[in-house]
Design an enzyme around this catalytic site. Structure first.
Site, PDB file in Angstrom:
ATOM      1  N   ASP A  46      -6.830 -21.061 -26.680  1.00 14.58           N
ATOM      2  CA  ASP A  46      -6.359 -19.840 -26.012  1.00 14.58           C
ATOM      3  C   ASP A  46      -4.849 -19.903 -25.831  1.00 14.58           C
ATOM      4  O   ASP A  46      -4.342 -20.675 -25.015  1.00 14.58           O
ATOM      5  CB  ASP A  46      -7.028 -19.709 -24.637  1.00 14.58           C
ATOM      6  N   TYR A  51       3.289 -17.335 -23.992  1.00 14.97           N
ATOM      7  CA  TYR A  51       3.345 -18.783 -23.759  1.00 14.97           C
ATOM      8  C   TYR A  51       4.413 -19.460 -24.611  1.00 14.97           C
ATOM      9  O   TYR A  51       4.766 -20.613 -24.341  1.00 14.97           O
ATOM     10  CB  TYR A  51       1.986 -19.454 -24.037  1.00 14.97           C
ATOM     11  N   LYS A  91      -2.652 -13.153 -27.234  1.00 12.14           N
ATOM     12  CA  LYS A  91      -2.610 -11.983 -26.344  1.00 12.14           C
ATOM     13  C   LYS A  91      -1.328 -11.184 -26.527  1.00 12.14           C
ATOM     14  O   LYS A  91      -0.264 -11.755 -26.802  1.00 12.14           O
ATOM     15  CB  LYS A  91      -2.704 -12.433 -24.872  1.00 12.14           C
ATOM     16  N   HIS A 124      -2.901  -8.666 -22.434  1.00 14.45           N
ATOM     17  CA  HIS A 124      -2.728  -9.739 -21.439  1.00 14.45           C
ATOM     18  C   HIS A 124      -2.913  -9.240 -19.999  1.00 14.45           C
ATOM     19  O   HIS A 124      -3.582  -9.887 -19.197  1.00 14.45           O
ATOM     20  CB  HIS A 124      -1.337 -10.357 -21.639  1.00 14.45           C
ATOM     21  N   LYS A 246      -6.788 -26.133 -19.205  1.00 16.15           N
ATOM     22  CA  LYS A 246      -5.608 -26.731 -19.834  1.00 16.15           C
ATOM     23  C   LYS A 246      -5.471 -28.153 -19.312  1.00 16.15           C
ATOM     24  O   LYS A 246      -5.791 -28.439 -18.150  1.00 16.15           O
ATOM     25  CB  LYS A 246      -4.374 -25.898 -19.454  1.00 16.15           C
ATOM     26  N   ARG A 252      -7.405 -36.548 -20.216  1.00 11.62           N
ATOM     27  CA  ARG A 252      -7.962 -35.389 -19.490  1.00 11.62           C
ATOM     28  C   ARG A 252      -8.626 -34.403 -20.451  1.00 11.62           C
ATOM     29  O   ARG A 252      -9.629 -33.771 -20.116  1.00 11.62           O
ATOM     30  CB  ARG A 252      -6.855 -34.679 -18.717  1.00 11.62           C
ATOM     31  N   ASN A 256     -12.423 -33.379 -19.865  1.00  4.94           N
ATOM     32  CA  ASN A 256     -12.836 -31.994 -19.621  1.00  4.94           C
ATOM     33  C   ASN A 256     -13.853 -31.510 -20.652  1.00  4.94           C
ATOM     34  O   ASN A 256     -14.546 -30.517 -20.426  1.00  4.94           O
ATOM     35  CB  ASN A 256     -11.610 -31.065 -19.620  1.00  4.94           C
TER      36      ASN A 256
HETATM   37  P1  NDP Z   1      -6.362 -24.787 -15.028  1.00  2.78           P
HETATM   38  O1  NDP Z   1      -7.255 -24.290 -13.963  1.00  2.78           O
HETATM   39  O2  NDP Z   1      -6.920 -25.039 -16.378  1.00  2.78           O
HETATM   40  O3  NDP Z   1      -5.681 -26.088 -14.466  1.00  2.78           O
HETATM   41  C1  NDP Z   1      -4.719 -26.800 -15.166  1.00  2.78           C
HETATM   42  C2  NDP Z   1      -4.174 -27.840 -14.203  1.00  2.78           C
HETATM   43  O4  NDP Z   1      -5.214 -28.753 -13.883  1.00  2.78           O
HETATM   44  C3  NDP Z   1      -3.034 -28.616 -14.806  1.00  2.78           C
HETATM   45  O5  NDP Z   1      -2.121 -28.883 -13.756  1.00  2.78           O
HETATM   46  C4  NDP Z   1      -3.704 -29.899 -15.280  1.00  2.78           C
HETATM   47  O6  NDP Z   1      -2.828 -30.979 -15.214  1.00  2.78           O
HETATM   48  C5  NDP Z   1      -4.810 -30.071 -14.255  1.00  2.78           C
HETATM   49  N1  NDP Z   1      -5.959 -30.748 -14.853  1.00  2.78           N
HETATM   50  C6  NDP Z   1      -6.616 -30.424 -15.988  1.00  2.78           C
HETATM   51  N2  NDP Z   1      -7.629 -31.264 -16.214  1.00  2.78           N
HETATM   52  C7  NDP Z   1      -7.615 -32.168 -15.220  1.00  2.78           C
HETATM   53  C8  NDP Z   1      -8.410 -33.307 -14.910  1.00  2.78           C
HETATM   54  N3  NDP Z   1      -9.422 -33.647 -15.683  1.00  2.78           N
HETATM   55  N4  NDP Z   1      -8.105 -34.008 -13.803  1.00  2.78           N
HETATM   56  C9  NDP Z   1      -7.072 -33.653 -13.007  1.00  2.78           C
HETATM   57  N5  NDP Z   1      -6.281 -32.582 -13.243  1.00  2.78           N
HETATM   58  C10 NDP Z   1      -6.555 -31.860 -14.345  1.00  2.78           C
HETATM   59  O7  NDP Z   1      -5.112 -23.769 -15.095  1.00  2.78           O
HETATM   60  P2  NDP Z   1      -4.392 -22.868 -16.160  1.00  2.78           P
HETATM   61  O8  NDP Z   1      -3.604 -21.907 -15.364  1.00  2.78           O
HETATM   62  O9  NDP Z   1      -3.697 -23.641 -17.189  1.00  2.78           O
HETATM   63  O10 NDP Z   1      -5.581 -22.044 -16.863  1.00  2.78           O
HETATM   64  C11 NDP Z   1      -6.219 -22.463 -18.047  1.00  2.78           C
HETATM   65  C12 NDP Z   1      -5.895 -21.529 -19.197  1.00  2.78           C
HETATM   66  O11 NDP Z   1      -6.231 -20.196 -18.888  1.00  2.78           O
HETATM   67  C13 NDP Z   1      -4.403 -21.434 -19.495  1.00  2.78           C
HETATM   68  O12 NDP Z   1      -3.893 -22.593 -20.098  1.00  2.78           O
HETATM   69  C14 NDP Z   1      -4.369 -20.198 -20.337  1.00  2.78           C
HETATM   70  O13 NDP Z   1      -4.838 -20.458 -21.650  1.00  2.78           O
HETATM   71  C15 NDP Z   1      -5.343 -19.313 -19.575  1.00  2.78           C
HETATM   72  N6  NDP Z   1      -4.658 -18.445 -18.606  1.00  2.78           N
HETATM   73  C16 NDP Z   1      -4.693 -17.090 -18.830  1.00  2.78           C
HETATM   74  C17 NDP Z   1      -4.069 -16.222 -17.972  1.00  2.78           C
HETATM   75  C18 NDP Z   1      -4.122 -14.772 -18.242  1.00  2.78           C
HETATM   76  O14 NDP Z   1      -3.404 -14.023 -17.568  1.00  2.78           O
HETATM   77  N7  NDP Z   1      -4.930 -14.316 -19.169  1.00  2.78           N
HETATM   78  C19 NDP Z   1      -3.330 -16.707 -16.794  1.00  2.78           C
HETATM   79  C20 NDP Z   1      -3.370 -18.130 -16.621  1.00  2.78           C
HETATM   80  C21 NDP Z   1      -4.035 -18.943 -17.490  1.00  2.78           C
HETATM   81  P3  NDP Z   1      -2.018 -31.541 -16.484  1.00  2.78           P
HETATM   82  O15 NDP Z   1      -1.603 -30.344 -17.305  1.00  2.78           O
HETATM   83  O16 NDP Z   1      -0.896 -32.282 -15.846  1.00  2.78           O
HETATM   84  O17 NDP Z   1      -2.961 -32.436 -17.244  1.00  2.78           O
END
Ligand code: NDP
Length: 289
Positions: A46, A51, A91, A124, A246, A252, A256
């Protein structure tokens, strides 16, 4: 390696229930993380024009469709996969809304990705005050009919936006990608999606990491001997969401993805259902324009 279960969208296209999200992945890291995700078993990615990392995603995924093994590192992996094994979402950014601007923005996205088609193209944000989302969606319908996208949909659409869209849309959106996690369970939208045949895709499924600290999640983590992230991602699967976490490390990324070998049971699902608190980590769609 276990592969995610799949779900069939309203037009028959299949999508992995678990994908990899790339928001805030720096452009230079995107190819490496997508390759790590491919190696861990993810087949669904995604990204978005906003981005800034479509080119990096394309380096790992786009070159993969050429089967030359030269893209992101693992030649063997790349030779073993075909383009049709992958599902790539991108998007349309807010500034590119409008019929002609959407078509131009799509051309730019697909050229950065290096792909002949994308699997899912989303608006988006509705940006209702701009008054352009129905026109933008008409352009998505054109792209869909031309076969340049396998499915089209929206993101961050509230019930009123969906209602307005469906007054003029000829193709029911396949997906609405919305903020969704145990602290924001989106019961109203999920019920509406179910009644319309729209798949619910959860963004920020871990609440950007914040929900990992919830005491109920931590209790379930100890009881199931699974990490807090695995508990939450498993919950998404069990309540029917498509989910796109993400992560920034291969550890991680693998963690996941390792959520297919256990279940939360009724008690676990009930406990997580009780965590709703209307908490947004991102913007309220009504305020984005
Ligand atoms: P997430 O809810 O996926 O959380 C990501 C955070 O969680 C990061 O800080 C990551 O840390 C941490 N994390 C991930 N896995 C672990 C783990 N196993 N243990 C501990 N911490 C963990 O947030 P996102 O906002 O990134 O959402 C996911 C995806 O959704 C985005 O990447 C994007 O593709 C989409 N999105 C879409 C939007 C829209 O408007 N359509 C808006 C926002 C997101 P680290 O990176 O340091 O590993």
């Amino acid at each position: 390696m276990r592969i995610s279960p799949r779900l069939t969208l309203n037009n028959g296209v299949m999508v992995d229930r678990l994908g990899f999200g790339l928001y805030k992945v720096p452009p230079a890291d995107a190819a490496g993380l997508v390759t790590a995700a491919l190696e861990a078993g993810y087949r669904h990615f995604d990204t978005a024009a906003m981005y800034g990392n479509e080119t990096g995603v394309g380096k790992a995924v786009g070159a993969l469709s050429a089967f030359d093994g030269s893209a992101g590192g693992s030649g063997e992996l790349h030779r073993a996969l075909a383009r049709e094994d992958l599902f790539v979402t991108t998007k349309l950014w807010n500034d590119d809304q409008g019929y002609d601007a959407t078509l131009r923005a799509f051309d730019a996205s697909i050229s950065r990705l290096g792909l002949a088609y994308v699997d899912l193209y989303l608006i988006h944000w509705p940006c209702a005050k701009r008054g352009l989302f129905t026109e933008s969606y008409r352009a998505l319908e054109t792209l869909y009919r031309e076969g340049r996208v396998r499915a089209i949909g929206v993101s961050n659409f509230q019930p009123a936006h969906l209602e307005r869209l469906l007054q003029s849309a000829e193709v029911v959106p396949a997906v609405n990608q919305i903020e969704l996690h145990p602290w924001l369970q989106q019961a109203e939208l999920r019920a509406l999606h179910a009644s319309l045949g729209i798949t619910t895709e959860a963004w920020s499924p871990l609440g950007r990491g914040q929900v990992l600290q919830d005491p109920v999640v931590l209790e379930l983590s100890a009881a199931h001997r699974r990490s807090a992230a695995q508990i939450i991602l498993r919950w998404h699967l069990e309540v029917g969401n498509v989910v796109i976490p993400k992560a920034s490390s291969s550890g991680r990324i693998r963690e996941n993805h390792d959520i297919f070998g256990f279940s939360l049971g009724t008690a676990g699902l009930d406990a997580l259902a009780g965590l709703e608190r209307g908490f947004r980590t991102g913007s309220n769609p009504d305020n984005v324009n």
